[in-house]
Design an enzyme around this catalytic site. Structure first.
Site, short mmCIF file in Angstrom:
data_model
loop_
_atom_site.label_atom_id
_atom_site.label_comp_id
_atom_site.label_asym_id
_atom_site.label_seq_id
_atom_site.Cartn_x
_atom_site.Cartn_y
_atom_site.Cartn_z
N GLU A 44 40.19 40.79 38.09
CA GLU A 44 41.48 41.27 37.63
C GLU A 44 42.26 40.03 37.17
O GLU A 44 42.36 39.06 37.93
CB GLU A 44 42.23 41.98 38.77
CG GLU A 44 43.53 42.54 38.27
CD GLU A 44 44.35 43.25 39.35
OE1 GLU A 44 43.89 43.39 40.49
OE2 GLU A 44 45.48 43.64 39.01
N ARG A 269 32.10 38.63 51.54
CA ARG A 269 32.84 37.66 50.74
C ARG A 269 32.77 36.29 51.36
O ARG A 269 32.54 36.12 52.55
CB ARG A 269 34.28 38.10 50.51
CG ARG A 269 35.10 38.27 51.76
CD ARG A 269 36.59 38.51 51.40
NE ARG A 269 36.80 39.50 50.38
CZ ARG A 269 37.59 39.31 49.29
NH1 ARG A 269 38.23 38.20 49.11
NH2 ARG A 269 37.75 40.25 48.42
N LYS A 279 44.35 35.87 46.27
CA LYS A 279 45.13 35.48 45.09
C LYS A 279 46.62 35.61 45.35
O LYS A 279 47.41 34.86 44.82
CB LYS A 279 44.72 36.32 43.89
CG LYS A 279 43.46 35.79 43.22
CD LYS A 279 43.19 36.50 41.91
CE LYS A 279 42.31 37.68 42.12
NZ LYS A 279 41.88 38.34 40.89
P1 ATP Z 1 41.52 38.39 46.01
O1 ATP Z 1 41.24 39.12 47.29
O2 ATP Z 1 41.42 36.93 46.13
O3 ATP Z 1 42.75 38.86 45.31
P2 ATP Z 1 39.98 40.14 44.45
O4 ATP Z 1 38.73 40.67 45.02
O5 ATP Z 1 41.12 41.07 44.45
O6 ATP Z 1 40.30 38.75 45.12
P3 ATP Z 1 39.08 40.31 41.79
O7 ATP Z 1 39.63 39.68 40.59
O8 ATP Z 1 39.14 41.78 41.91
O9 ATP Z 1 39.79 39.62 43.01
O10 ATP Z 1 37.59 39.81 42.06
C1 ATP Z 1 36.60 39.82 41.08
C2 ATP Z 1 35.25 39.84 41.74
O11 ATP Z 1 35.11 38.71 42.60
C3 ATP Z 1 35.07 41.07 42.59
O12 ATP Z 1 33.78 41.60 42.30
C4 ATP Z 1 35.16 40.57 44.00
O13 ATP Z 1 34.35 41.33 44.86
C5 ATP Z 1 34.67 39.13 43.88
N1 ATP Z 1 35.26 38.29 44.91
C6 ATP Z 1 36.58 38.10 45.14
N2 ATP Z 1 36.77 37.30 46.19
C7 ATP Z 1 35.55 36.94 46.65
C8 ATP Z 1 35.07 36.12 47.72
N3 ATP Z 1 35.90 35.50 48.55
N4 ATP Z 1 33.74 35.98 47.88
C9 ATP Z 1 32.89 36.59 47.05
N5 ATP Z 1 33.25 37.38 46.02
C10 ATP Z 1 34.57 37.56 45.82
MG MG Z 2 40.12 43.14 43.50
#
Ligand code: ATP
Ligand code: MG
Length: 563
Positions: A44, A269, A279
């Protein structure tokens, strides 16, 4: 969450790297996807990418490479209030820098909004979705709990015609934010709360960064994500564990619509200790000026790590070495440091830099003489050659390499003691000159001409070797040393996480001196300052050609993880 990962050695076969590879192997055996393997990375654009994202990128891209499949970069840009073009640009730059080649396959979920709308109409026509007038609070409170079923919405049994009419009017902007939602009609008594008539569309009168004013209804993640995967013909939709309970909903939507149906697979994760990874928290650090920006070298962002001097190879090595797990754990940041040391040891040119200088006059060395000494650029790699080091009567050494009253076992310079200057001569300290306050400000030393490194005939031996720079040729630079950003292992677990920011996470040294060969060092160049660590030329702080070096990592792990 407080268990530490051990290094896992990946198996020899590239096709058995982790449990996801086994699933794909089976799918290829049974011809489930007609031989296709198609993955994606779906960020995102509401912030910069962090090292957790790097793990997901390497995993998804690595699979597409290993199985000769395809890899998409897709922006999940379904929430206009938090998303920005700056984030889109930075994400593209970071994904490319990591080496994940999406070729021309860069997609935006918002480009599918028309299709998604039509698919929602289809569900309404099947009697599987309805417009609900409950507000957010009412929907939440009627959802039930883990032990109690939810209550059906009074609007659940509207006729298909009425639903079609209301949904169309939601789209054309007749209603205010939050006044109505479109919900899937599934089962308010389902043991899985995600299946209790989840929201598919919300009314949000906000301009979208790509779609402008075209939409005032926006799809939820649960509704949109499976459709995005399906439209792109993804085969394996890999996501993190928190979506495990959403998988039945992912499957329900695609089954009801009879569309191409990727398999969702969840993995743990990446969590790193002594930092935060969400984020939302990273954004707060930036917005409230706790750090300079998203790419501050203390941030766990890809751009921060890049500026700090991390290489994409080291990040890949790190994320592969910790493996892909099914259970959440905390990874020790020293494993990341292990990977970068390993990589930089091979690629970084060595040089001498004195961070906190102490002047030495070599009283028996001719006043105007400058000698050219030879130094090895990288003892690990002879092909990196040699360089010339000037040596003269006045030099600087590290303040910490001299002690007037040394403890036992101190092998560097002491009054009357001897030490070897790296690549040069053995010297003896004859006199320490002090200022009015009793601080040592200068040393008078003498050198032994027959102890020259490599060619000297003397058999004299000393216990210590120290680094130095020649005073008149040295270049003055700024050096930035970093410590962990937080003082506790898991700041995110505490409500007052900001109170655990490390007040000493950066130390700025303005009067450091480096050997003249570094005067032309380029932005991003990796250099090992002998005995001081691996450094990299910073891309932002340098002003008027003044060099600024970030310490990427120390030479040794100075910190031991708890057993
Ligand atoms: P955050 O929790 O930091 O806001 P998010 O999952 O909301 O992260 P996205 O932009 O939706 O952020 O993430 C894009 C991809 O990265 C998704 O497929 C998510 O599962 C993966 N991802 C995000 N954080 C991690 C992590 N700490 N380890 C592994 N994969 C991750
Ligand atoms: Mg997300």
């Amino acid at each position: 969450m407080n268990e530490l990962h051990n290094m896992e050695i990946s198996s020899a076969s590239p096709k058995k790297k982790n449990f996801i590879y086994e699933i794909i192997d089976d799918d290829l055996q049974t011809n489930k996807w007609k031989g296709d393997v198609h993955t994606r990375f779906p960020p995102e654009p509401n912030g910069y990418l962090h090292i957790g994202h790097a793990k997901s990128i390497f995993l998804n891209y690595g699979i597409s490479e290993d199985f000769h499949g395809k890899f998409n970069l897709r922006f999940d840009d379904t929430n206009p209030s938090k998303e920005e073009q700056e984030y889109v640009d930075s994400i593209i730059e970071d994904v490319k820098w990591l080496g994940a080649d999406f070729e021309k396959r860069i997609f935006f979920a918002s480009d599918y909004f028309d299709q998604m709308y039509q698919l929602a109409v289809e569900l309404i026509k099947k009697g599987k979705a309805y417009v609900c007038d409950l507000n957010g609070d009412e929907i939440r409170s009627s959802r039930g709990t883990l032990t109690e079923p939810g209550k059906e919405s009074p609007f659940r049994n509207r006729s298909i015609e009425e639903n079609l009419n209301l949904f169309q009017r939601m789209r054309t902007g007749e209603f205010r934010d939050g006044e109505k939602t479109l919900r899937a009609k599934i089962d308010m008594a389902s043991p899985n709360i995600n299946l209790r008539d989840p929201i598919m569309y919300r009314i949000v009168h906000e301009e979208h960064q790509r779609q402008g004013k075209k939409w005032c209804i926006y799809p939820t993640y649960d509704w949109a994500h499976g459709l995005e995967d399906s439209i792109e013909k993804i085969t394996h939709s890999i996501c993190t564990l928190e979506f495990e309970n959403h998988r039945p909903l992912y499957d329900w939507f695609l089954n009801e619509l009879g569309m191409h149906h990727p398999q969702q697979i969840e993995f743990a994760r990446l969590n790193l200790n002594y930092t935060v990874m969400s984020k939302r928290k990273l954004l707060q650090l930036v917005k409230d000026n706790y750090v300079d920006d998203w790419d501050d070298p203390r941030m766990p962002t890809i751009s921060g790590l890049r500026r700090r001097g991390y290489t994409s190879e080291a990040l890949k090595d790190f994320t592969e070495s910790i493996g892909v797990a099914k259970r959440d754990a905390m990874t020790d940041i020293s494993l990341l440091e292990f990977s970068i040391r390993n990589d930089l040891n091979k690629r970084a040119q060595r040089a001498m830099a004195v961070l906190r200088p102490l002047k030495i006059v070599i009283t028996n060395y001719p006043e105007d003489q400058v000698e050219e000494l030879e130094a090895v650029n990288n003892p690990e790699d002879a092909s990196m050659g040699k360089r010339v080091l000037p040596f003269s009567r006045e030099i600087f050494i590290e303040q910490t390499d001299f002690m007037e009253n040394p403890p036992k076992g101190f092998h560097r310079l002491i009054p009357g003691g001897e030490v070897r200057l790296r690549y040069a001569y053995i010297i003896r300290c004859d006199e320490a000159i002090k200022n009015e306050t009793g601080e040592v400000v200068e040393l008078y030393c003498s050198f032994y001409p027959d102890t020259k490194s490599g060619t000297g005939t003397s058999t004299k031996k000393v216990k210590g070797t120290i680094h130095w720079v020649s005073a008149s040729q040295a270049v003055s630079v700024e050096v930035r040393l970093y410590e962990r950003l937080f003082t506790i292992e898991n700041p995110a677990s505490d409500e007052n996480w900001l109170s655990f920011l490390n007040p000493n996470s950066v130390e700025i040294i303005t009067g450091a001196l480096v050997e003249p060969s570094l005067s032309k060092a380029k932005i991003g160049e990796h250099i090992q300052f002998e005995r001081n660590g691996y450094f990299c030329v910073d891309s932002k702080y340098a002003i008027n050609e003044r060099l600024v070096f970030n310490r990427t990592v120390t030479l040794k792990d100075s910190w031991r993880p708890k057993k």
